[in-house]
Structures are given as structure tokens and as C-alpha cells.
Scaffold this motif. Structure first.
Motif, PDB file in Angstrom:
ATOM      1  N   GLU A  42       3.473  15.804   0.693  1.00  0.00           N
ATOM      2  CA  GLU A  42       3.932  14.411   0.706  1.00  0.00           C
ATOM      3  C   GLU A  42       3.727  13.781   2.082  1.00  0.00           C
ATOM      4  OE1 GLU A  42       4.411  12.744  -1.842  1.00  0.00           O
ATOM      5  OE2 GLU A  42       4.727  14.297  -3.327  1.00  0.00           O
ATOM      6  N   GLU A  45       0.230  12.686   2.084  1.00  0.00           N
ATOM      7  CA  GLU A  45       0.061  11.461   1.291  1.00  0.00           C
ATOM      8  C   GLU A  45       0.558  10.247   2.074  1.00  0.00           C
ATOM      9  OE1 GLU A  45       1.881  12.063  -2.549  1.00  0.00           O
ATOM     10  OE2 GLU A  45       0.558  13.738  -3.019  1.00  0.00           O
ATOM     11  N   GLU A  71       5.535   6.824  -0.630  1.00  0.00           N
ATOM     12  CA  GLU A  71       5.347   8.121   0.034  1.00  0.00           C
ATOM     13  C   GLU A  71       6.505   8.434   0.983  1.00  0.00           C
ATOM     14  OE1 GLU A  71       3.414   9.917  -1.381  1.00  0.00           O
ATOM     15  OE2 GLU A  71       2.053   8.495  -2.319  1.00  0.00           O
ATOM     16  N   ASP A  74       9.080   9.796  -1.224  1.00  0.00           N
ATOM     17  CA  ASP A  74       8.769  11.183  -1.602  1.00  0.00           C
ATOM     18  C   ASP A  74       9.148  12.152  -0.480  1.00  0.00           C
ATOM     19  OD1 ASP A  74       7.800  10.584  -4.115  1.00  0.00           O
ATOM     20  OD2 ASP A  74       5.692  10.551  -3.498  1.00  0.00           O
TER      21      ASP A  74
HETATM   22 MG   LIG Z   1       3.653  11.197  -2.989  1.00  0.00          MG
END
Ligand SMILES: [Mg+2]
Length: 110
Positions: A42, A45, A71, A74
Motif C-alpha cells: 500500500e 501504491e 491509498e 489503505d
Molecule cells: Mg491501495
């Protein structure tokens, strides 16, 4: 019990929500190293979303600011999850670490 985040949640409320959410969805709640890998994914990302959203990102990459918000959320979920797996109260951890940080001398680049 219905999965619902309280209004004006405390950090502890977020941790409780994520604990319940992971149980209800059958997500990993025991393998700490695996959870670290998911956190790292994550983070990647998030970096990608920020890069694509910046002027230095590749042309036509198509990332929008909303992806950065997603993100970040996340990453926050996995930070809370890892805290839960280690029985860490994140608010207490934050306060304790900030007390340490206040004692540090921070070097500034010229
Ligand atoms: Mg993500």
C-alpha cells in the motif's frame, strides 16, 4: 453487530472498527509478517499515486488526487491493523513517541 464507524471517532474507535472489519471479511488477523508485506504494498501504491499526480509523473498516467486519498486510507488501515496485532494503542504510542521526539535535536539541512 453492524460494521459502522462512530461519528467523531477516536483513534481507538478506528482500531476497533478495523479489528471488526477484518474479522467480518475474513482477512488476515494473525500473520504479522504478511500484514507488513501488505502495508509495504500500500505504501508503494501511495507513492505511485503521488508520483503520477505530480508534475514529474509520466504523461497521461491518469492518476487523480482521489487515488492519493484512497491509498492514504489503505496505509492507515494496515497501520491500525498491525497495531491491533501487537496489542498497541496507537494514541498512546503516538503520545509516547512524540514525547521522545520533543527531546531530540533535529538537524536542519542548509
Ligand atoms: Mg491501495
Amino acid at each position: 453487530m453492524t460494521l459502522e464507524l462512530k461519528n467523531n471517532p477516536t483513534l481507538s474507535d478506528y482500531q476497533d472498527y478495523i479489528r471488526q472489519m477484518k474479522q467480518e471479511r475474513g482477512f488476515n488477523t494473525t500473520d504479522k509478517f504478511y500484514e507488513c508485506c501488505l502495508l509495504a504494498e500500500e505504501c508503494g501504491e501511495l507513492i505511485s499515486a503521488i508520483r503520477k499526480n505530480s508534475k514529474s509523473g509520466s504523461i497521461g498516467s491518469g492518476s487523480v488526487a482521489g487515488n492519493i486519498a484512497e491509498e492514504l486510507a489503505d496505509v492507515f488501515i494496515y497501520v491500525c491493523s498491525l497495531a491491533n496485532m501487537h496489542n498497541i494503542d496507537l494514541e498512546q504510542a503516538f503520545r509516547a513517541k512524540e514525547e521522545k521526539n520533543k527531546q531530540r535535536t533535529w538537524k536542519r539541512l542548509a
